[in-house]
Structures are given as structure tokens and as C-alpha cells.
Design a protein around this motif. Sequence first.
Motif, mmCIF file in Angstrom:
data_model
loop_
_atom_site.group_PDB
_atom_site.id
_atom_site.type_symbol
_atom_site.label_atom_id
_atom_site.label_comp_id
_atom_site.label_asym_id
_atom_site.label_seq_id
_atom_site.Cartn_x
_atom_site.Cartn_y
_atom_site.Cartn_z
ATOM 1 N N TYR A 945 0.847 -1.183 0.000
ATOM 2 C CA TYR A 945 0.000 0.000 0.000
ATOM 3 C C TYR A 945 0.886 1.237 0.000
ATOM 4 O O TYR A 945 1.924 1.270 0.674
ATOM 5 N N GLY A 946 0.448 2.274 -0.725
ATOM 6 C CA GLY A 946 1.219 3.505 -0.848
ATOM 7 C C GLY A 946 0.859 4.529 0.206
ATOM 8 O O GLY A 946 0.152 4.236 1.181
ATOM 9 N N PRO A 947 1.327 5.801 0.014
ATOM 10 C CA PRO A 947 1.150 6.848 1.022
ATOM 11 C C PRO A 947 -0.301 7.112 1.383
ATOM 12 O O PRO A 947 -0.598 7.443 2.530
ATOM 13 N N ASP A 948 -1.194 6.985 0.458
ATOM 14 C CA ASP A 948 -2.605 7.250 0.722
ATOM 15 C C ASP A 948 -3.367 5.986 1.047
ATOM 16 O O ASP A 948 -4.599 5.935 0.923
ATOM 17 N N ASN A 949 -2.631 4.949 1.433
ATOM 18 C CA ASN A 949 -3.217 3.646 1.742
ATOM 19 C C ASN A 949 -3.914 3.038 0.542
ATOM 20 O O ASN A 949 -4.828 2.216 0.676
ATOM 21 N N GLU A 950 -3.462 3.445 -0.644
ATOM 22 C CA GLU A 950 -3.971 2.866 -1.870
ATOM 23 C C GLU A 950 -3.089 1.671 -2.242
ATOM 24 O O GLU A 950 -1.867 1.686 -2.062
ATOM 25 N N ARG A 951 -3.737 0.637 -2.781
ATOM 26 C CA ARG A 951 -2.974 -0.545 -3.168
ATOM 27 C C ARG A 951 -2.058 -0.210 -4.350
ATOM 28 O O ARG A 951 -2.488 0.293 -5.370
ATOM 29 N N VAL A 952 -0.763 -0.482 -4.188
ATOM 30 C CA VAL A 952 0.215 -0.270 -5.251
ATOM 31 C C VAL A 952 0.487 -1.575 -5.990
ATOM 32 O O VAL A 952 0.620 -1.589 -7.215
ATOM 33 N N TRP A 953 0.563 -2.677 -5.236
ATOM 34 C CA TRP A 953 0.853 -3.988 -5.834
ATOM 35 C C TRP A 953 0.248 -5.070 -4.951
ATOM 36 O O TRP A 953 0.293 -4.948 -3.744
ATOM 37 N N PRO A 954 -0.358 -6.073 -5.555
ATOM 38 C CA PRO A 954 -0.551 -6.336 -6.991
ATOM 39 C C PRO A 954 -1.618 -5.403 -7.574
ATOM 40 O O PRO A 954 -2.327 -4.729 -6.830
ATOM 41 N N GLU A 955 -1.713 -5.399 -8.882
ATOM 42 C CA GLU A 955 -2.655 -4.511 -9.539
ATOM 43 C C GLU A 955 -4.092 -4.899 -9.233
ATOM 44 O O GLU A 955 -4.988 -4.056 -9.280
ATOM 45 N N ARG A 956 -4.336 -6.192 -8.966
ATOM 46 C CA ARG A 956 -5.681 -6.612 -8.565
ATOM 47 C C ARG A 956 -5.547 -7.725 -7.538
ATOM 48 O O ARG A 956 -4.501 -8.377 -7.428
#
Length: 963
Positions: A945-956
Amino acid sequence: MRKQGTLHCLVPLSIAATVAALMPADAAARDTDRCFTSKYTRPFSDYRLNAHGRNRGSTCLYELREGLAALRLPAEGVDIDDVAAVDGFAEYSWGFIDTAGELAIPPRFENVTHFHGGLAGAYDGAQWGYIDRRGEWAIEPQFEDVRAFRDNGIAAAVRDGEWVLIDRSGAALNVELHDHVNQIRVGDGTPVRVEVEYGATYENANGETLAVPEGITLVEPFGSAGLFIARRDRRYGLIDRDLEWQIKPDYRDISAPSESGAAAVAAGGPEGDALIRQDGSAVGKDGAAVRRRGDFWRVTWPDGRNAVFDLQGERIAEFGGEADSRVRAMGSFLVDSGGDSTKVIGPAFDEPVVLDSGLTPKLVRSAGLLVVFDGETMAGVILGSGSYLTGEDSKDGRDWFGQIAYAERHGAWTWFRDRDKALIQIVDPHGLPLLDEATRKRLGNHHIEPLETAEGGAGDNPAAIALISESRYCHCGPGAGMLMSDGQLEFHEDWQKVESLDIRGPVRGRRFAFHTDEGVGILDGQGSVILAAGQEHIDDFHHGNALVYGDGVTRVVDRSGQLFDIPNGFGMSVVAPGIMRYRRSAAAEALFSLYDLTSQQPITKPRFQDVGDFHDGQATAVSPEGKTGVIDRAGEWVLAPAYAAVEPVNGQLWIVQRRRGSDPFEDIPRALVDADGETIVPYTEGLLSATVLDNRSVEVRAHGPAGVHKLLSPSGEVLFDGREATFTVMGDLLRLRRRPSIGYLGDDLEWAVALEPGTGSVFHADAQRALRSTGERAEILDAKGRVVATLPDGEWRWPTAASRIIGRVYEDGTTKTKYADPNGEITLSVDGKAGVFHGDTAMVSRTDGEDGFWVDASGERREIPGRYSDLGLPADNGLAYAASGGRYGFIDGDGRYVIPPVYDLVTDFQDGRAIATTERSAMMIDRQGRPIARVASECGVRVLYGPDNERVWPERLPQRCRH
């Protein structure tokens, strides 16, 4: 299917593989849910001399290096549903994230190293190469192993099985590193530090090198057939001199026995253990072998069968699975109490002793036998030989057996006594009673002194097994003598006492003094008189002779009873067979002469203050001036008298001292010299010692700072010097290993400082100096290899990031840490064990029950509130990790938690970021504790998860988790 890898050169991830192999499939899959922290992190590590900061990452997210952190995620190019369907990490690969939490290099490599010098090692599943910060191959895969590139553009790698130094193109440098390189470490800076470790080689007695294959280590000699315990791939087996495996290296360990002739246990094989006999043959294979009471091996197989082997590995009994609970060891006996009878076996038994139902054996450990009881009544005795004695063995109608209350062992003979501890019977090793009724009566209440012997037997040229004399506690009638091994007495009423004239040796060859009213005489071991009574006193025999005194004259007697006249004198003693020393007067300044008993002539004039015993034709002697040397049987000096003390080694070499100590435990410097007085090993502390080996070569050792270890020829020629190579004597083989060496490469890639045994620091750019330790001293070098300064005795280091050299010195009964500048000047001393300064702060270890604490640049303690179970140093942002209650957070310079202690483990801050780990996740945080990136498990796969708690990997996510 992708090969599961580990993060090379970092904290190994083999834990995951091991756990997966040991746990059921559903549990193994959960490894992706957990973040294993480093096993190698030690609390308060920053006071150690190696460096500031240790690997403190986890298997979810590793430390930042050069702005990138390695992590293992679902592999690029593999369908996420396939990843989720496979247990563990089989479909995972390694990639890197940057300080912004972005995926800088997607997970596409089976293994990687940290970034250093702008490159990281990467494994493509077959070979290693190096990648740049974009994840592109800077050096194509072509190596079996790699180490990090340094900032000077040099790295170490393994190509075609050989360690080489390479440049950033992957080309090998033409640098001489010597043979058998086992490891290379390259440091930052210029000149370039190169440390080399070497593998072992083996030489036979002729100096020929054995061609031991790569990866095989001969550990130690084994058995009687010229075999060696050997290791390959961390597994052990037996190998012969032709380097053929006699027992394949399939075992976790082979424990060589300490007893001569005993079998060894090969433990942890594919199917179980094995017993290895001295000839290298294996018995009891594929079972579980256990040593029982030191006298047996017991092997149990999975099907329940049990077998018992003696110490040498010979099978002596076997039991079915049902016997496991009823068979027990009792001393050197094994007792099977199942069924209608009890069976007793032992290593020396020809067959088991079978006891009737209701009989119970009990161990008498001091006598090495079992007493058999029928209820409360003694019914029998079982000896170690397997002989079973009962009341039927009583002789002449006297029930001596029923009177037994005590038993004792003397040599191979068992003595039985009654409740008053009076002797009632002696039995031989085969259980045969020795004393008949007439002998017992004649012995009466005489004192009987056992002789510890296993010699003789009835009709076997009997020897004495006991001396008989009048008891000190009662009048038993006149007489003394000897009890023989056939039960006969050599007893005379006019003898008053018999005593031994030899301290040791077989009884048959001993001599005994017998005392009568007429004086003292000598008996041989069979009780025959060899010197008639008539002497007033006889000394113990020494070197085959004894001094005797009678009729006012002192003479010498040999072992045949022949008397020799000697000159009148004082301080007389036998110093060699046929040679004695004496002084002609009792004056303190009188000197000793040597005298030949056979020729009845003096060997020397008075010329020695003292003469010791001769061994191998030589003796230490003291000159009139009080100096010690070595003389031969003619009294001539072999080693000139020039020392305070001399210890012989082999007749050609001696260990000598300049002075004697007043304290017996004082470590006085000693040297090794030859017959010419030439010094082979100079005076050194450390308890210098020399051992003559089977092939007559001499191994010399001294502990302490000098660390002497040499192998010499019998005459003192240096065959191997431990300063250049460590060596281990293995029978008639030598295992050699060149000592780790350090050298420095200049800009022309030639040795600016030659490769020599020792360790050292990198060259520090500002000072253009480096620290080198040779084991004997620590010295500061300039860029041309010249010694600028030598540091005081102690343990010194100069870590890469440190401006000052750090040393541990033992002074005035305490440990101090001293700091030196690049010129070798001591600039600061701190009590206790302190470490590297980071900025103006260093760590001092816990002392006297205190936790570790900080000191400032002047060495003063920095007071901070609270106590911590672990503490680091402030990073560039002023924060230091600290642990309380088993949890980590970060404190400021005043000791206040800025980031609360909620993590299982954290790293130091680098580039404004730190890695913080919990059991289920790991994250990269900023100095406020805010997560920049996070790795956790979702739907059975690891997710970044990235800085905004968004999934970075895996794509799905896997299909089952999509909404």
C-alpha cells in the motif's frame, strides 16, 4: 513454478521455507501473513565496535539502502489467482520501493541484495548479476554468488567456482589473491580495502597436498582404519585416505567417542541414526541410538524393535517392541524383567543370566555387581563377567555366601566381607572362590591390604593380590606374607610386615620388602626371596635400583637382588639406571658428582649444584653458578647452563625460562631453544608449550597476545608458522588454512599495501589513513602502507562512518573505551564499553545492572528519563529507536517518545525514513510516524500500500476477494 529464494546477504528468509516444510499446507500458506523479524538483532548493539546500525528489518520489508528497500511480493507477470492458489512464496519475487513509497522496481527477481554503489545483486533463477536503480541489468547474470559493489566501483563475485574481483563492467581484475580463496570482502574508499578468507588444504607427512574436492572438509581422524570424519554441505560421513566415502555424508553429526575403541554415533541420517565402529562399519542403522550408563548403546527402530550393543558396537541382545518398557540399565548390566523370568546381560557376558520368577537384582555400583534377592534374602551375586554366584558356591561346607554383607572390587577381584567387615571370600574374574577353609583360618584377623591388579589365576604362574600383616587393632599371632592369585599363601611367622617397594607397574615385576627380627629383605612378585633379610632400611626402587642401609654402610641393590658398593656421601639418589648422584660432604656449597654402579667408578668430578632424573639419556643439571642446563650420561653439557629453568621437549629442543616465579600461577615468559642455544621461539607469555607428535614433529603453542602456533621438525626447523596459516594436526595429516588477510589496492589496481594476515578498516578519505590489526598489534597506515602510529594493546576498530578510532582496553581491573585520532593520539577515554559516535552521541553498554545509556562528545553521561530494554543512537533527524515493554518506538534527545512504542522491531532512520514491523505488517514511516508505505496480507497474498493507503501492488486482488 518459480524457485523460492532468499534475500541474499541480508537476513535470511530461509525461516519461511523451513517453517513451510515442517507445517501442514494450510499453515504454510499463512507465512505470507506474517513478518518475521531478524534473528540476528541484539539489544544495545550500538556500543559494539563493528559499526553503527545493524540489519533490523523483517521478511516483509527490509532496510532502506541508498533510498531503496527490498521486499518480496506476488511476482510480476503471474496471474494473482495462481499466486493465491499456491502455498507459501513459490510465486513471489523480489522488487524495491523508494522513499516515496512507490514501487521503483517491480517484483521480478528470485533473489536480491541491498543496493550499494548504485547497484544491487539480483538472481534470475540460474545465475547472479547486478541491476541498476531502474531494475535493468547493469551486468548480465553470469555469477554463482555476488557481493555488493562499493563506491569505488569494485565488487567480489564467484565465477566458474572461483572468487574474483570485478569492475562495473563485470570484468575480472588481474589481482593476485593466493590460492584456495573462500571469501572476499571489499570496502569503500581509496585505496580499496580487500579482505580475503581462505579455505582449508591438507598435506600428508611427505608434504604432499591432498586433492580434497571443493566443499569437503576433513574434521578429525576416526577409528583404526585410517578414516576421517568429513563434512559436505553441513552433513557428515566417513571418508578414507583415497577420498572415497565409506559412509556417505548423510548425517547431521558424527560424535567421536572419548574412549579408545568405542563406537561413535552418526545422528540425524535420512532414516535415523547409526553406530559407527572403529573399523568404519555401521551397525544399528536407521534407528535411534542412545548411550546408556556409559556401557551400552541402545538402538530403537520405528517398528518398536530394540537392540543393545556394547561400547565397541557389538550386538549383545535384541528385544521386541513389547520389551521397551521393561528393559532397564543397571550400571554395566541390562535387565529384562518381563515374562516368567528375569534376564540379565552385560558387555562381557557369554550368555544371559536367567533368574527365576520372584528374584530381584539390585546394583552395588561401587563393586560393579548385582545382588539378587528373594524377598529380603540374598539369593545370588552376578559379576561383571557374567558369573552367577549362589550359596552352592560355598566351599568346605562353610556357608560363606550366607554371611556376605559387603562387596568391593580390587582390580579384577571381588572381595566379600561380613557384617563386621571381616574378609570371608575373594572370587576371581570368573567367579571362582579363592579362599579355602584352611586359608581363611590362617588369615584369621590379620590385616589384608589389596593390590589393585588383574593379573594371574589358579595355575597361571600366580602373582600376589594382597599383602598380609598383623592387624593394628588386635593381636592375631605372628606372621606376615602375601596372598597369591591361586589362593595360596606365602606366609611366614617370623615375618613382621610386607610392603611394596614400587609405586606402580605390574605386580609380577614389583618388589616387596619383608621385615624380620634380623632386618629387611626383598621379595619378588611371586613371593620368592631375592635379598635375604639383614638390611636396616630399603628405599623404594627408582630407575631399577634402590638404596639400602645395613651394617653402617649404604649400598645400592638392583631388581635381581645384587648389591653394589658406592662411595660414602650425602644427598645420594639414583638418577638413571646404573647411575647415582652424591656429594662428598654435607656442606651447603658441596657439589654433586655422578657415579657408575656397574664400573664402580665416578663419572664426573664434583661439578653440579643439582642433578635431576635422566630421561632418554639426558637430565637437567645446575652449574656451580646456579644456572640450569642439560647433561648427558657422561655428565657433559648438551645444553649449556644459562637458564633459571629448563623443560625438555625431545632431546634436541627445550623450553627455557630466564627466571623463576614466586607465584606458581605466574605466567613467566618462556622460550624454545635448540642444543646450540639458538632461539627457535622467542621469549613469550601465554604458557608456551611443546608437544611431540606421532611423526616426531613438534607442535608449539602459546596463548595470549603473541598467539604462537608453530609446527617444527625434531631439530627445530619451522615447518609451518601459525602467523601465516592456521593448522590442525590430524593423525599424520595437516589441515592448513591461510590466515585471513587484508591488503589495499591503489588507483592502478596494484597492491598499494600488500596482502598480509590481519584485518583492517577502509581508508578514510579525510585523513587518508587506515587501521590494520595483525593480531600482535594495531597500527595506523598511510596510503603508501607506511606505519604512522602503533596503538596501545587492546581491541581496536575504525568503522567506516566514524571519525575516531575506537579501542577496548583492560586497565586497572576494568574495561575502558578509548578514542584515538588518525595520528594515534588518545583523545577521549570512557569507562565501560562504548561504541561509535553518531554526531555527538555514543552508546555505552549496560554495566552493574544498568541499561545502556548515551554519552556526549566529552564522555559525559547524557541524562535521559526512563529505562529501555534496547536503545539506539540518534539519527540525522535527532530520533533514536528505543524499546519499552518489548515494544519499539522512537525517542528524541530528551528521552521522550515522539513515535510511541507499538512495534515489534524498527530500523534506524535513513533519508528521513525508518522501517517499523509488527507481527502482521511492516511499514515505512516518516519522522512523525506516518506510514509512507505498508506491506500486509490480504486475501492470502501480500499487498503493498502507498502513502494514501492505496494498493500499489498487486494490480488486482484474487477473484475470491473482488467486490
